[in-house]
Design a protein around this motif. Structure first.
Motif, PDB file in Angstrom:
ATOM      1  N   ALA A  40       0.836  -1.197   0.000  1.00  0.00           N
ATOM      2  CA  ALA A  40       0.000   0.000   0.000  1.00  0.00           C
ATOM      3  C   ALA A  40       0.871   1.248   0.000  1.00  0.00           C
ATOM      4  CB  ALA A  40      -0.922   0.011   1.213  1.00  0.00           C
ATOM      5  N   SER A  41       0.572   2.166  -0.883  1.00  0.00           N
ATOM      6  CA  SER A  41       1.196   3.487  -0.858  1.00  0.00           C
ATOM      7  C   SER A  41       0.106   4.502  -0.519  1.00  0.00           C
ATOM      8  CB  SER A  41       1.858   3.809  -2.201  1.00  0.00           C
ATOM      9  OG  SER A  41       0.938   3.690  -3.263  1.00  0.00           O
ATOM     10  N   GLY A  42       0.531   5.650  -0.029  1.00  0.00           N
ATOM     11  CA  GLY A  42      -0.435   6.628   0.440  1.00  0.00           C
ATOM     12  C   GLY A  42      -0.804   6.336   1.875  1.00  0.00           C
ATOM     13  N   SER A  43       0.176   6.408   2.774  1.00  0.00           N
ATOM     14  CA  SER A  43      -0.020   6.060   4.175  1.00  0.00           C
ATOM     15  C   SER A  43       0.368   7.233   5.072  1.00  0.00           C
ATOM     16  CB  SER A  43       0.812   4.827   4.536  1.00  0.00           C
ATOM     17  OG  SER A  43       0.523   3.756   3.650  1.00  0.00           O
ATOM     18  N   GLU A  44      -0.191   7.239   6.268  1.00  0.00           N
ATOM     19  CA  GLU A  44       0.053   8.330   7.205  1.00  0.00           C
ATOM     20  C   GLU A  44       0.908   7.868   8.369  1.00  0.00           C
ATOM     21  OE1 GLU A  44      -3.638   9.956   8.455  1.00  0.00           O
ATOM     22  OE2 GLU A  44      -4.259  10.559   6.436  1.00  0.00           O
TER      23      GLU A  44
END
Length: 239
Positions: A40-44
């Motif tokens: 997963a990319s787009g992580s906080e």
């Protein structure tokens, strides 16, 4: 144990909503569930490390509970193509390592229904030589296709189904998800598009998720059916 790979016709086609809803429906039948988002990319950033919203949604529908690294072992911060995010992070993504991790998880955490969600769509690159389609091919998994219902979806859905077949895999079912509120789900044109997809795609429709004001798994699962996904023995276990 029944396991499927979930792909979509495009980024933001509604894969996570559909996957979470299917898992939620299985839980309501008192079945054990597992939702995996291996990359997963787009992580906080959080106190516990990077966390991806889609992976968290799948974790919430996994029962008995499992820890986050099991759900999402490769997590990247920037919301870009995963192979580019991996390069920026100095990580190596390849089919061998990802499928080994998935195989270990599937063996060690058997569930009545397991869904493995890809990233983006069928041909999203994993590295310079491999793409996400190579994961279900290596694991020999049937595929669930989530069709983002919007202008252009007929072409996207049919091409993706053709690619899945060309790769030697079985399309087990498809879910329609209305991702564009302008694509009205109560109009004759909408009904005609759905009817064409039901004729053209070589797999049963598991349901059509309308454009929801509250897009959560508990609401979306009401529009889906598990009957063609689960073995008869599992269905009969429903109380």
């Amino acid at each position: 144990m029944t396991t499927y790979f979930v792909t979509g016709t495009d980024t933001d086609a509604g894969k996570t909503l559909a996957s979470s809803a299917l898992l939620c429906a299985a839980r309501q039948r008192q079945l054990t569930t597992l939702g995996l988002k291996p990359i997963a990319s787009g992580s906080e950033a959080t106190p516990n490390g990077l966390r991806n919203r889609d992976a968290l949604a799948l974790q919430a529908q996994s029962f008995p509970p499992v820890d986050y690294p099991t759900i999402n072992p490769w997590t990247f911060a920037p919301a870009i193509a995963p192979h580019l995010a991996a390069l920026e992070a100095g990580a190596v993504l390849n089919v061998a390592s990802v499928t080994q991790a998935l195989s270990d998880t599937l063996t060690g955490t058997p569930r009545d229904l397991t869904l493995i969600e890809g990233a983006g769509a069928w041909r999203v690159p994993l590295n310079e030589a491999e793409d996400f389609a190579d994961l279900p091919r290596a694991l020999r998994l049937p595929v669930i296709l989530v069709v983002g219902l919007k202008l252009g979806c007929l072409n996207h859905a049919r091409l993706t189904a053709e690619a899945i077949a060309a790769d030697g895999l079985t399309l087990a079912g498809w879910v329609g998800s209305v991702v564009d509120s302008a694509f009205a789900d109560d109009s004759p044109r909408f009904a005609a598009n759905v009817a064409l997809l039901k004729r053209a795609l070589p797999a049963p429709c598991l349901g059509i998720i309308p454009h929801l004001a509250t897009a959560d798994a508990a609401t979306a699962q009401r529009y889906l059916s598990l009957d063609t996904l689960l073995p008869l023995a599992t269905q009969e276990a429903t109380p």
